[in-house]
Design an enzyme around this catalytic site. Structure first.
Site, short mmCIF file in Angstrom:
data_model
loop_
_atom_site.label_atom_id
_atom_site.label_comp_id
_atom_site.label_asym_id
_atom_site.label_seq_id
_atom_site.Cartn_x
_atom_site.Cartn_y
_atom_site.Cartn_z
N CYS A 18 -5.32 0.46 -2.15
CA CYS A 18 -4.62 -0.77 -1.90
C CYS A 18 -5.91 -1.76 -2.56
CB CYS A 18 -3.16 -0.88 -1.36
SG CYS A 18 -4.04 -1.93 0.65
N CYS A 38 0.76 -0.57 0.26
CA CYS A 38 -0.05 -0.01 -0.26
C CYS A 38 0.54 1.10 0.38
CB CYS A 38 -1.14 -0.10 1.55
SG CYS A 38 -2.17 1.57 1.45
#
Length: 354
Positions: A71, A41
């Protein structure tokens, strides 16, 4: 939740480095934001002490975390189809909602097709996802110590009342016309994951792994039976339970002295009584129990009673296996069942040699 500090540190390092090789291997839950993410992420990285790590996305959901919008951790290794993303957003809009066929039609979705795609992408059914999200929200609140969830919460959700609805549906809003029983709920950490204990000063009413299938219904039946309000907290009985479970998982002792409230039929209670007579480190089959109850044809009934047990470990339903020696089912999962049986063999062996 992962407990091993070495593993947690390795995962945190992967999170800091945004290592894509770890995507799908673990999920990082950020306590300060309430979201969980992939290792890769690109969002700002949290401090180590603000992170929990989970092997499964469902466990992160049950702990009250929501998937990161940056993400999209539930999409690995695929992109989320539009209809699946629509369902996720609908759950976030109304976390306490119990979904019906008509709800899919209102979203312009074919229920069967949407459910199938959801399972393909996430590895769990839409019902499991919605339930985990609903329970996660409610459990998140009792962990925070809220006694009555009646204030507006700054949650970041479009439906701020979702917390109240989820909590009330699961933990109960007792009838004012009847006497109210106050029960205390607390999460206990174990090597096999968190367990939820519900008790009062005198009895233990429920002890289950917090991701057990059907836990929400067990809580609902419990609160309806006693017109109960369940609050987060602690009491001497739960403290005693925690001490005894700690000794158990450390392999020191399997001596439990907690008074158990067994809310079931006469037949169910007779099965649960028999379960407690199975020697530590040993197993019995469903047929064995049926014969001891005087009717070898009651194997299925014994299995149903075994599955209805609401007090894990202390009433050792994990010691019941199939006649052919295979493990058979267990509400907490086969891996946990195997772990408990092996642990108890070690405890029994240590006891005999001392």
């Amino acid at each position: 939740m992962i407990q091993d500090e070495n593993v947690k540190k390795a995962y945190y390092q992967a999170l800091i480095e945004k290592d894509k090789d770890y995507d799908g291997i673990f999920f990082a839950a950020i306590k300060t934001t309430g979201i969980f993410c992939h290792a890769s992420c690109r969002a700002r990285k949290p401090k180590y002490e603000n992170c929990d790590f989970y092997d499964r996305a469902e466990d992160a959901l049950l702990a009250g975390f929501r998937p990161c919008k940056i993400c999209q951790p539930l999409s690995f290794p695929q992109q989320i189809p539009e209809e699946v993303d629509l369902l996720v957003q609908a759950v976030e809009d109304q976390p306490a909602k119990r979904w019906k066929e008509a709800d899919f039609r209102e979203l312009g979705l074919n229920s069967a097709a949407a459910r199938r795609k959801f399972k393909e992408i996430y590895g769990l059914t839409f019902v499991q996802y919605a339930r985990a999200r609903r329970m996660g929200l409610a459990f998140h609140e009792i962990q925070k110590g809220s006694k009555v969830i009646d204030q507006q919460l700054n949650t970041g959700y479009r439906s701020a009342s979702g917390f109240h609805d989820a909590f009330s549906q699961i933990m109960g809003t007792p009838s004012k016309k009847e006497s109210i029983k106050l029960l205390t709920a607390r999460f206990l950490s174990t090597p096999l994951g968190r367990m939820l204990a519900i008790a009062d000063q005198d009895w233990l009413y429920l002890l289950e792994f917090d991701n057990r299938r059907g836990l929400e219904k067990e809580i609902e039946r419990l609160r309806n039976r006693f017109n109960a309000r369940i609050i987060h907290g602690d009491n001497p009985l739960i403290q005693q339970l925690e001490r005894e479970l700690t000794a158990y998982f450390e392999g020191k002792s399997a001596d439990f002295s907690i008074p158990l409230y067994l809310a079931g039929s006469d037949f169910q209670r007779s099965v649960w009584d028999l379960l407690q007579t199975i020697p530590l480190g040993q197993t019995a089959s469903y047929q064995d129990l049926a014969i001891l109850l005087g009717d070898k044809k009651k194997v299925r009934a014994v299995g149903n009673a075994n599955g209805a047990n609401q007090i894990a470990i202390l009433i050792p339903c994990h010691r019941v296996i199939q006649t052919n020696g295979e493990l058979g089912g267990y509400g907490g999962g086969a891996e946990r069942k195997q772990y408990l049986l092996e642990l108890e063999k070690k405890i029994a062996s240590n006891s005999q040699s001392s």
